[in-house]
Design a protein around this motif. Structure first.
Motif, PDB file in Angstrom:
ATOM      1  N   VAL A   1       0.841  -1.205   0.000  1.00  0.00           N
ATOM      2  CA  VAL A   1       0.000   0.000   0.000  1.00  0.00           C
ATOM      3  C   VAL A   1       0.874   1.252   0.000  1.00  0.00           C
ATOM      4  N   ALA A   2       1.920   1.247   0.827  1.00  0.00           N
ATOM      5  CA  ALA A   2       2.829   2.398   0.862  1.00  0.00           C
ATOM      6  C   ALA A   2       3.488   2.615  -0.497  1.00  0.00           C
ATOM      7  N   GLU A   3       3.916   1.511  -1.114  1.00  0.00           N
ATOM      8  CA  GLU A   3       4.532   1.633  -2.441  1.00  0.00           C
ATOM      9  C   GLU A   3       3.521   2.121  -3.467  1.00  0.00           C
ATOM     10  N   GLY A   4       2.277   1.676  -3.349  1.00  0.00           N
ATOM     11  CA  GLY A   4       1.242   2.135  -4.263  1.00  0.00           C
ATOM     12  C   GLY A   4       1.031   3.636  -4.187  1.00  0.00           C
ATOM     13  N   TYR A   5       0.979   4.160  -2.968  1.00  0.00           N
ATOM     14  CA  TYR A   5       0.820   5.614  -2.816  1.00  0.00           C
ATOM     15  C   TYR A   5       2.053   6.350  -3.338  1.00  0.00           C
ATOM     16  N   TRP A   6       3.237   5.766  -3.084  1.00  0.00           N
ATOM     17  CA  TRP A   6       4.450   6.432  -3.588  1.00  0.00           C
ATOM     18  C   TRP A   6       4.465   6.443  -5.110  1.00  0.00           C
ATOM     19  N   VAL A   7       4.105   5.323  -5.746  1.00  0.00           N
ATOM     20  CA  VAL A   7       4.057   5.276  -7.209  1.00  0.00           C
ATOM     21  C   VAL A   7       3.065   6.305  -7.738  1.00  0.00           C
ATOM     22  N   ARG A   8       1.886   6.365  -7.127  1.00  0.00           N
ATOM     23  CA  ARG A   8       0.894   7.348  -7.571  1.00  0.00           C
ATOM     24  C   ARG A   8       1.443   8.765  -7.483  1.00  0.00           C
ATOM     25  N   ASP A   9       2.061   9.098  -6.339  1.00  0.00           N
ATOM     26  CA  ASP A   9       2.561  10.460  -6.145  1.00  0.00           C
ATOM     27  C   ASP A   9       3.723  10.759  -7.083  1.00  0.00           C
ATOM     28  N   ARG A  10       4.585   9.741  -7.317  1.00  0.00           N
ATOM     29  CA  ARG A  10       5.745   9.998  -8.199  1.00  0.00           C
ATOM     30  C   ARG A  10       5.314  10.160  -9.640  1.00  0.00           C
TER      31      ARG A  10
END
Length: 340
Positions: free
Chosen positions: A205-214
């Protein structure tokens, strides 16, 4: 090249337009461009010319799929070859199909890179030695250069453009990916008796949010991924749920920027991490109307992972000439990764 309404007043105009819409100069190809129809007017298709009739009939069937998808009323046809017999045989097959569909053709020409020949004009109308053409000085070519479009010398050169050449950067990205993979494995080694380890779920989930933001940051600023970010995102995309987060950020309006983002990553990542970014590149290219690049991206994806599902679905859409206008972006709130 930005979409503009172009008036084609001669075969020379058509010959200048085709490399711009395909992204490369065709060789040994049969090209069809829809000039008028009920669709969005952006349909074009290319198949390899083949001396074998069975193979050529299959290619013509693919072109007719584009004709039907574009609800074409009027098309232009070019056989790129120095073999007049091969051109005549291929176009005769296509003429029969077009007549059955009630579709007219404005141009039917053969081009060998130096001269074009009208295949429906007798010698009294057109010179039997053909008409010289030079695309380098044509206004359509000049406009594509001003628009910043890169047109490759042939399809092989376009495909090669997806293969990285900066070995130092590629090695650094591979090291960053190894480190990102170690972090993921560390998060996943503490199962709590659930179907999916709690630590792994939190990390995803954390990686998903980071990918979205990046991805959103790239769309806003076009700031390229640094080495650590490239390695991290390549590893994160291995998970289909995280990949779909990046996918959900695509629209027809921002597809060109997604092409830049994922093409850069495809050129930098190790082969074992190539499938997801190549599939995303292919989808973005299709949304942007660049079918040739989309096909090349699909091929790169399947080189790394032959059964990758997203590439298979995209290849079916390309073969069926499905228009990008049919795409509805994935609502981010409906993504399984972010479901409570």
């Amino acid at each position: 090249m930005n979409r503009k309404t172009l008036r084609l007043e001669s075969p020379a105009d058509l010959l200048a337009l085709v490399p711009c819409v395909l992204g490369f100069h065709p060789e040994d190809s049969l090209v069809l461009v829809v000039l008028a129809g009920e669709g969005d007017g952006s349909i074009h298709a290319r198949v390899d010319l083949a001396p074998d009739e069975t193979t050529m009939r299959a290619g013509v069937a693919g072109l007719m799929t584009a004709v039907r998808r574009g609800e074409a009323r009027q098309v232009a046809l070019i056989a790129y070859t120095d073999d007049p017999v091969l051109a005549d045989d291929a176009l005769d097959l296509l003429f029969d199909e077009l007549i059955d569909e009630g579709v007219d053709w404005v141009y039917a020409i053969r081009a060998d890179g130096f001269r074009w020949y009208d295949l429906e004009c007798d010698d009294a109308c057109c010179p039997p030695s053909g008409t010289p053409y030079d695309l380098t000085t044509h206004p359509i070519t000049a406009q594509s250069v001003l628009d910043g479009q890169v047109t490759f010398r042939n399809r092989a050169a376009l495909a090669d453009s997806l293969i990285g050449t900066d070995t130092d950067d590629m090695e650094a990205v591979a090291e960053a990916a190894d480190e990102a993979m170690r972090r993921f494995r560390a998060a996943a080694v503490h199962p709590l008796g659930m179907d999916e380890p709690e630590g792994a779920r939190r990390h995803l989930v954390a990686e998903g949010y980071w990918v979205r933001d990046r991805v959103r940051r790239f769309l806003d600023s076009q700031q390229p991924l640094d080495v650590e970010e490239a390695g991290r995102i390549a590893v994160a995309l291995v998970n289909i749920q995280v990949r779909d987060v990046a996918w959900s950020e695509m629209t027809r309006e921002n597809a060109g920027l997604h092409v830049e983002l994922w093409r850069d990553l495809v050129r930098r990542v190790p082969r074992d991490l190539l499938a997801a970014p190549a599939a995303l590149l292919g989808f973005a290219a299709w949304l942007a109307g660049d079918g040739a690049l989309a096909w090349c991206a699909v091929e790169r994806c399947q080189e790394a992972e032959p059964d990758y599902n997203m590439a298979r679905l995209l290849s079916q859409a390309l073969a069926a000439a499905i228009a990008p206008s049919t795409w509805t972006p994935l609502p981010v709130e409906e993504l399984p990764l972010f479901a409570s």
